[in-house]
Write a protein that holds these residues in place. Structure first.
Motif, PDB file in Angstrom:
ATOM      1  N   LEU A  22       1.617  -3.888  -5.914  1.00 27.97           N
ATOM      2  CA  LEU A  22       1.229  -2.481  -6.062  1.00 27.97           C
ATOM      3  C   LEU A  22       2.121  -1.728  -7.037  1.00 27.97           C
ATOM      4  O   LEU A  22       1.642  -0.885  -7.792  1.00 27.97           O
ATOM      5  N   ARG A  68      -4.547   6.192   6.379  1.00 29.61           N
ATOM      6  CA  ARG A  68      -4.777   4.766   6.116  1.00 29.61           C
ATOM      7  C   ARG A  68      -6.238   4.366   6.296  1.00 29.61           C
ATOM      8  O   ARG A  68      -6.631   3.279   5.880  1.00 29.61           O
ATOM      9  N   VAL A 121      -2.765   4.118   0.590  1.00 24.49           N
ATOM     10  CA  VAL A 121      -1.841   2.988   0.466  1.00 24.49           C
ATOM     11  C   VAL A 121      -2.424   1.810   1.246  1.00 24.49           C
ATOM     12  O   VAL A 121      -2.696   1.935   2.438  1.00 24.49           O
ATOM     13  N   TRP A 132      -2.887  -1.541   3.463  1.00 24.11           N
ATOM     14  CA  TRP A 132      -2.145  -1.978   4.631  1.00 24.11           C
ATOM     15  C   TRP A 132      -2.890  -3.142   5.288  1.00 24.11           C
ATOM     16  O   TRP A 132      -4.052  -3.414   4.991  1.00 24.11           O
ATOM     17  N   GLY A 147      -0.134  -5.855   0.046  1.00 22.64           N
ATOM     18  CA  GLY A 147       0.793  -4.929  -0.593  1.00 22.64           C
ATOM     19  C   GLY A 147       2.203  -5.208  -0.135  1.00 22.64           C
ATOM     20  O   GLY A 147       2.425  -5.644   0.996  1.00 22.64           O
ATOM     21  N   PHE A 166       6.845  -0.956  -1.278  1.00 21.99           N
ATOM     22  CA  PHE A 166       6.080  -0.003  -2.090  1.00 21.99           C
ATOM     23  C   PHE A 166       6.064   1.373  -1.454  1.00 21.99           C
ATOM     24  O   PHE A 166       5.831   1.524  -0.257  1.00 21.99           O
ATOM     25  N   SER A 167       6.306   2.369  -2.267  1.00 26.67           N
ATOM     26  CA  SER A 167       6.139   3.761  -1.839  1.00 26.67           C
ATOM     27  C   SER A 167       5.341   4.478  -2.930  1.00 26.67           C
ATOM     28  O   SER A 167       5.627   4.342  -4.106  1.00 26.67           O
ATOM     29  N   GLN A 225       1.132   5.685  -4.084  1.00 25.34           N
ATOM     30  CA  GLN A 225      -0.288   5.524  -3.803  1.00 25.34           C
ATOM     31  C   GLN A 225      -0.856   4.446  -4.708  1.00 25.34           C
ATOM     32  O   GLN A 225      -0.309   4.160  -5.771  1.00 25.34           O
ATOM     33  N   ALA A 226      -1.928   3.817  -4.236  1.00 24.87           N
ATOM     34  CA  ALA A 226      -2.546   2.731  -4.988  1.00 24.87           C
ATOM     35  C   ALA A 226      -3.910   3.178  -5.489  1.00 24.87           C
ATOM     36  O   ALA A 226      -4.754   3.616  -4.699  1.00 24.87           O
TER      37      ALA A 226
END
Length: 832
Positions: free
Chosen positions: A676, A759, A784, A786, A791, A795-796, A798-799
């Motif tokens: 990501l 989510r 994000v 999950w 992922g 990762f921090s 947004q995707a």
């Protein structure tokens, strides 16, 4: 009762020209550019074009178009390019381009004169560049369109021009000249029996450039230039001698015929006050029939109105309905832009008779019968319902994210069921593409990703897009670092068209050209969305059980006012040197940047941000030709987070000599490294060079600086020394206003700078509580991945990605909507 056929062919009578026929028989020359054809070509040039340039008589206008288009495309070195043409034209225009080896690019029309929309033509010339080989404007219904403008476009964009003037032989332009006189390109006219210049079957090519005509003359004679040995691509399109006799006779009377028809047109215009008619260009038109637009409420009554007129002895036509963009061949073989004006006008057009046997009094009689038929059908229109019935689901936004739900459903064979009770609301005039095709950069998605939406799709009309010109264009980039977005845009548009067809066929509604002003939760638990139709400003409410916000993202200006870089206001540091990356990445953005830096011998640019848009901005700037004269470190990338490349596996990373990662950076589902957070494709290549991975040499024109905090004086120095500062700070969502049943605005998490959705893609309020039945998807929504979506744990952020939207994320929303529908179905526990 008198009868008024729509068209009454009136070619000259061969029996009146026996001497000419005997002359042909005596000569023994029946074709191959004999004396009759040569005489007609000289005389028509003198009589209709002031003796300027030259003319060729051809077997028919379609062959003339094929030869002229083919020559124009090859002369520009683009024999397999695009032929830009308006939607409102006859099928022959598009067919000729296909036979010439080109792909039609169909655009919208001007709502007043019904010719190709000038603004759209120029936008597409800028967007597609040298992929456009030739412009093929149509002189709609004999109108004298502005050929001076096309001469300018030909020079400015180095593009071929061929005028489809099928109905214009006898038209006089605003300067009093025959339409086409002195044009530096070819104009192609029809002499078909149904035209005003009625012969039998034949055509004419004229140009002010006699050399061009000489070349085309060889092409219509098998490509022979002086000898019987082909030197050019050619075919047989010669006009027979007997037909030239008819053409000579018609030339002698064409002035009087056109004047008489002009008087009939004038009578129609006087008698049809209150109806919408085509805006006239030129002093006189070679009118074939009288086109008139029905009022919008009578669109569905067109057949009934035509039937009423037929009973009164009046023939009618529907030129051109369906238009090019609505015909099956061109939907499969052409690139089709949104055509709202052509859609509207084609649906409302009705053609009334103009023949050589009519008088202005006949036109007034027909107009009266037409008005009576319209009045009678207007009286039969039922009153409109006061309220729209509740829909199952409303999707606001029909761009790549909004249509991703449709794509996800289609890939599981669920789109027909999902379409029931579905309403898609889109600001633009078509769904699918959004603004994606108007960016000058390469995608961060592969060609395979784009094509996966349609490849082997359960719906055959979607699967067929892989063979569509837009699908083939994207497939050419299968092994490349992404796809130019100007190529990806048409694929998404074509896909959107097919998705819309499926939705409509199964009970759904596609509201293009509409804006959503906001949505309100009702006391009954529904969503009431306020919509406004852009064409007339009419507003109405649409109820639904579920709402999906797919309105995309933007780079708000107010963010710049509060953005801090190295402890100080970005706006205060950069002032009028500040641009946003979206401005630069859009088509024409680089030209604007280059203009701002004109005269700088060693320009300096600072790009702020560590996002894909930041790297894409740098990549765009560096690959332009001619290049800006950067010295060493001419572009500085200022970023906070480390720059990370994506790898398909740990082994691939190690094989490349990259080991700057640990277990939390590996996706447990796919095994990808920085799945990501990592840059991909063209941006990844740039990052690998910046990091010097595996001995790669950095581009000396690029420097990087990682901002360390509020006291980073070096970062402030970079900003102070830059001629241009480009902010690539990411995107914020276009969050739709959401209100309570009493109209109070509900504060959303997105308003606080947090992710818009949770989510499960449910929209969150300011307390991070999901709003029931309200979902969000798309750029800047904040989702994000999950669980099974995978992922890396580190990762921090947004995707965003087309593949995610069209698969797991889109399907997640579809599944929740289906679950709600099942729960509300009669007999379910909740319904009980």
């Amino acid at each position: 009762m008198p009868r008024y056929p729509l068209i009454a062919p009136n070619p000259p009578r061969l029996s009146d020209h026996v001497d000419a026929l005997r002359r042909i028989e005596a000569s023994g020359v029946f074709s191959n550019n004999g004396a009759e054809v040569q005489a007609f070509e000289r005389n028509v040039t003198d009589a209709l074009f002031g003796g300027h340039g030259a003319s060729i008589a051809v077997a028919n206008a379609t062959l003339g178009l094929m030869v002229a288009i083919r020559h124009a495309a090859r002369a520009n070195g683009r024999p397999a390019g695009l032929a830009l043409m308006p939607a409102l034209t006859f099928a022959a225009t598009g067919q000729a381009a296909l036979w010439a080896g080109l792909t039609p690019l169909v655009c919208d029309i001007d709502p007043d004169d019904w010719s190709a929309c000038a603004r759209t033509e120029e936008r597409l010339l800028q967007q597609h560049g040298d992929r456009i080989a030739v412009l093929v404007p149509y002189a709609t219904f004999g109108n004298a369109i502005d050929l001076g403008r096309y001469a300018w476009l030909q020079k400015h964009y180095d593009v071929g021009v061929v005028i489809d003037a099928a109905s214009s032989l006898g038209t006089i332009d605003a300067a009093g000249h025959g339409f086409g006189q002195n044009a530096p390109f070819a104009a192609v006219y029809s002499m078909h029996a149904t035209k005003t210049f009625a012969v039998a079957e034949g055509g004419l090519i004229h140009s002010g450039d006699a050399g061009l005509i000489a070349t085309l003359r060889a092409m219509i004679n098998f490509g022979f230039e002086g000898t019987r040995s082909a030197t050019l691509l050619g075919l047989n399109a010669k006009l027979p001698e007997i037909t030239a006799v008819l053409a000579q006779a018609k030339l002698a009377e064409i002035g009087a015929i056109c004047d008489a028809r002009a008087a009939i047109e004038a009578a129609y215009r006087d008698s049809l006050a209150g109806f919408t008619l085509q805006a006239v260009q030129g002093l006189r038109r070679a009118m074939q029939f009288m086109p008139v637009l029905l009022p919008q409420p009578l669109v569905a009554k067109r057949d009934a109105i035509a039937a009423r007129l037929e009973r009164e002895g009046v023939g009618t036509g529907r030129y051109f309905s369906p238009h090019l963009g609505q015909q099956p061949l061109f939907r499969a073989e052409a690139l089709i832009e949104p055509t709202p004006h052509a859609d509207d006008i084609a649906a409302r057009l009705l053609s009334l008779p103009i023949t050589d046997a009519m008088t202005p009094a006949d036109a007034r009689t027909i107009a009266a019968l037409f008005r009576q038929a319209c009045a009678a059908e207007t009286a039969r229109i039922p009153a409109a319902p006061r309220a729209l019935p509740a829909a199952s689901t409303v999707i606001v936004g029909g761009g790549p994210a909004g249509t991703a739900l449709l794509t996800a459903a289609s890939k599981r064979g669920q789109l027909a069921a999902f379409a029931q009770g579905l309403v898609v609301v889109e600001h633009d005039d078509a769904i699918g593409g959004g603004r994606l095709g108007r960016y000058a950069i390469t995608s961060d998605s592969t060609a395979t990703t784009f094509l996966s939406a349609v490849q082997d799709n359960p719906y055959p009309e979607l699967a067929a897009i892989t063979a569509h010109p837009a699908g083939r264009a994207v497939a050419r980039y299968t092994d490349a670092l992404g796809v130019p977005l100007v190529e990806a845009g048409p694929l998404l548009r074509a896909t959107g068209d097919r998705l819309a067809d499926i939705v409509r066929a199964h009970g759904g509604t596609i509201l293009t050209g509409h804006d959503a002003l906001g949505t309100r939760r009702t006391s009954a638990g529904l969503w009431s969305t306020r919509l406004r139709r852009r064409s007339d400003g009419v507003e109405f409410e649409q109820l639904s059980h579920d709402m999906v916000i797919a309105t995309g993202g933007h780079q708000p200006l107010d963010r710049l006012a509060v953005q801090q870089v190295a402890g100080e206001s970005l706006l205060a540091q950069a002032g009028d040197r500040l641009l946003q990356s979206d401005e630069v990445l859009a088509l024409g953005g680089y030209a604007k940047l280059a203009d701002l830096l004109a005269g700088k011998r060693n320009p300096r640019i600072a790009v702020i941000g560590g996002s894909t848009s930041a790297l894409a901005t740098i990549a765009l700037i560096l690959k332009q030709v001619p290049a800006l004269p950067f010295g060493a470190g001419g572009i500085t990338l200022l970023h906070r987070r480390p720059l990370r490349p994506f790898y398909p596996s740990v082994e691939a990373a190690h094989a490349d000599g990259f080991d700057d990662f640990s277990a939390p950076d590996i996706c447990p589902v796919s095994g990808f490294v920085y799945r990501l957070a990592g840059f991909r494709l063209e941006a990844r290549d740039l990052v690998l060079r910046l990091l010097g991975v595996d001995g790669r040499a950095p581009d000396p024109r690029i420097a990087t600086h990682r901002i360390t905090g509020a006291d980073d004086a070096a970062a402030r120095a970079h900003l102070a020394g830059a001629d241009i500062v480009i902010a690539a700070l990411g995107y914020r969502p276009h969050a739709l206003p959401v209100r309570t049943p009493r109209g109070r605005t509900i504060a959303l998490a997105a308003h606080q700078g947090r992710p818009m959705v949770d989510r499960h893609c449910r929209v969150l309020d300011a307390q991070d509580a999901p709003l029931p039945g309200l979902y969000g998807i798309g750029l800047a929504a904040g989702f994000v991945p999950w669980g099974d979506l995978g992922g890396e744990a580190s990762f921090s952020g947004q995707a965003n990605g087309l593949w995610l939207w069209q698969n797991a994320v889109g399907q997640m929303i579809v599944d929740q909507i289906f679950e709600r529908r099942a729960a509300d179905a009669p007999g379910s526990a909740r319904a009980a």
